[in-house]
Design an enzyme around this catalytic site. Structure first.
Site, PDB file in Angstrom:
ATOM      1  N   THR A  29      30.131 -33.166   5.411  1.00 25.50           N
ATOM      2  CA  THR A  29      30.565 -32.309   6.544  1.00 25.50           C
ATOM      3  C   THR A  29      30.104 -32.587   7.652  1.00 25.50           C
ATOM      4  O   THR A  29      28.535 -32.841   7.694  1.00 25.50           O
ATOM      5  CB  THR A  29      30.427 -30.807   6.196  1.00 25.50           C
ATOM      6  N   HIS A 179      38.074 -29.614  -4.098  1.00 20.17           N
ATOM      7  CA  HIS A 179      36.703 -28.927  -4.124  1.00 20.17           C
ATOM      8  C   HIS A 179      36.481 -27.770  -4.923  1.00 20.17           C
ATOM      9  O   HIS A 179      36.969 -26.750  -4.388  1.00 20.17           O
ATOM     10  CB  HIS A 179      36.196 -28.905  -2.570  1.00 20.17           C
ATOM     11  N   ASN A 182      29.958 -26.039  -5.113  1.00 17.57           N
ATOM     12  CA  ASN A 182      29.024 -25.616  -3.935  1.00 17.57           C
ATOM     13  C   ASN A 182      29.468 -24.351  -3.483  1.00 17.57           C
ATOM     14  O   ASN A 182      29.137 -23.900  -2.451  1.00 17.57           O
ATOM     15  CB  ASN A 182      29.209 -26.619  -2.861  1.00 17.57           C
ATOM     16  N   TYR A 184      32.044 -22.469  -2.920  1.00 17.67           N
ATOM     17  CA  TYR A 184      33.363 -22.103  -2.366  1.00 17.67           C
ATOM     18  C   TYR A 184      34.430 -21.401  -3.249  1.00 17.67           C
ATOM     19  O   TYR A 184      34.068 -21.154  -4.255  1.00 17.67           O
ATOM     20  CB  TYR A 184      33.864 -23.580  -1.420  1.00 17.67           C
ATOM     21  N   ASN A 239      25.231 -22.165  -1.589  1.00 14.48           N
ATOM     22  CA  ASN A 239      26.053 -20.924  -1.319  1.00 14.48           C
ATOM     23  C   ASN A 239      25.850 -19.524  -2.076  1.00 14.48           C
ATOM     24  O   ASN A 239      26.769 -18.646  -2.307  1.00 14.48           O
ATOM     25  CB  ASN A 239      27.376 -21.195  -0.769  1.00 14.48           C
TER      26      ASN A 239
HETATM   27  C1  8OZ Z   1      27.151 -28.768   4.529  1.00 11.12           C
HETATM   28  C2  8OZ Z   1      27.209 -27.958   5.351  1.00 11.12           C
HETATM   29  C3  8OZ Z   1      28.753 -27.356   5.471  1.00 11.12           C
HETATM   30  C4  8OZ Z   1      29.426 -27.433   4.418  1.00 11.12           C
HETATM   31  C5  8OZ Z   1      29.495 -28.534   0.899  1.00 11.12           C
HETATM   32  C6  8OZ Z   1      31.160 -28.580   2.522  1.00 11.12           C
HETATM   33  O1  8OZ Z   1      28.449 -28.233   0.757  1.00 11.12           O
HETATM   34  C7  8OZ Z   1      30.051 -28.440   2.054  1.00 11.12           C
HETATM   35  C8  8OZ Z   1      29.192 -28.344   3.376  1.00 11.12           C
HETATM   36  C9  8OZ Z   1      27.887 -28.963   3.393  1.00 11.12           C
HETATM   37  O2  8OZ Z   1      30.158 -28.984  -0.194  1.00 11.12           O
END
Ligand code: 8OZ
Length: 363
Positions: A29, A179, A182, A184, A239
């Protein structure tokens, strides 16, 4: 001792994608899409083309819809302007003989009301706020309290993934990485710390994997399995998404993915961008349970990558931060040359500085 140093430089068929070496550029990103449209533009084409020696370029995470966006100025693949912008990128990479796939993304709860249409609450499996920050126009901000998805909301998101897969073909991508890592949206469904649903999408391992597998099945109706892979991060606390049963839920998810005949899984081993040994996990067992290719990621050095490929623990190794600072990373790994270091101040947002101006080795 056997000299394995050529292991990273052998060609490989990643499903139907021919790669010239075992080095992948991890999705990164960078928040440099065009302001207002979130479309890639010439600067982004230059950046990816500079790195086209990688066997495989995986694009930065790319939202499938406005609802799927969690940070400012990340690119999308849902508008015509974005499709055309990505076409500039894929053309530039192909002109240099490279291959590029798009990482498709819905952030779920890792978002902020200021990024959502009409200031709506972000969506998630369950109404549990993430203890993590996002960044918006004014800088870092707490993520907003999400709303739990109903069936209509789930169906609409699956439709957005399908549309994005069709757009990926039109934009000239060689493949798709879904994806599911992480913390999401898909990872939020998989992990029991973020999914407390009591319907067919929550509770058992099968139920928590259902959403991700429905997304995959819908996308595979319009996109070839041999050009499709999934990224997962079984034990990463990224996250604020954790699960009590990573071996069980990811073992099941990967076994089901294997049945679909997809090209690869891409595994963040350990904590994303952090310690590899954050929690015990048997990655070799995961690899054995999947009949496609295995892309390994997280904190690999040159020596670790050579050993992993030579010993058959990985087919490709994805490098993240080293690719930010070294456009010619493949040449540097080949020569065992020193690497430039990343400037943390220019990671997210901005222009060419810290993006397309990292120096290559002198000729
Ligand atoms: C860093 C900052 C924002 C998003 C991920 C898409 O960790 C990200 C991400 C990484 O998969």
């Amino acid at each position: 001792m056997t000299d394995h140093s050529n292991a990273l430089f052998q060609p490989f068929m990643l499903g139907d994608i021919p790669v010239t070496n075992r080095i992948a550029m991890a999705p990164l990103t960078r928040n440099r899409a065009a302001r207002g449209t979130d479309a890639p533009h010439g600067l982004n084409a230059t950046y990816y083309a500079q790195r086209a020696d990688a066997g495989l370029l995986i694009s930065e995470a790319t939202q499938i819809s406005r609802q799927g966006q969690g940070y400012i100025w990340t690119p999308g693949l849902y508008s015509e302007t974005q499709v055309n912008g990505w076409k500039q990128v894929t053309d530039a990479v192909h002109a240099k003989g490279g291959h590029i796939i798009v990482q498709l993304w819905h952030v779920g709860r890792v978002s902020h009301v200021s990024l959502q249409d009409d200031g709506a609450a972000p969506v998630a499996p369950s109404a549990i706020a993430a203890k993590t920050k996002t960044f918006i126009e004014t800088g870092f901000a707490e993520t907003s309290m999400p709303q739990a998805l109903d069936q209509a909301g789930i169906d609409a998101i699956i439709g957005d993934y399908v549309q994005a897969a069709q757009n990926a073909t039109r934009a000239g991508f060689d493949g798709i990485e879904l994806h599911a890592a992480n913390g999401y949206l898909i990872d939020q469904f998989l992990k029991d710390g973020t999914n407390t649903r009591t319907d067919r999408y929550g509770g058992s391992v099968e139920n928590r994997a259902r959403f991700g597998l429905e997304v995959v099945d819908a996308m595979l109706k319009v996109f070839p399995a041999k050009r499709f892979g999934v990224r997962i991060s079984p034990v990463s606390p990224a996250n604020d998404a954790v699960t009590s049963d990573p071996a069980e839920v990811f073992g099941y998810f990967v076994a089901e993915l294997s049945k679909r005949g997809i090209a690869f899984i891409h595994v963040v081993e350990g904590a994303t961008g952090g310690p590899r040994d954050v929690a015990p996990f048997d990655y070799a067992a995961l690899r054995r349970s999947f009949k496609g290719a295995y892309i390994a990621n997280n904190g690999y050095t040159r020596a670790m990558a050579i050993e992993a490929v030579a010993e058959g623990r990985a087919d490709l190794v994805a490098f993240g931060r080293p690719f930010i600072a070294n456009p010619d990373l493949v040449a540097r790994l080949r020569q065992d040359a020193p690497l430039n270091t990343v400037n943390p101040a220019t990671l997210y947002g901005g222009g060419a500085e810290g993006y397309t101006d990292y120096p290559a080795l002198a000729a």
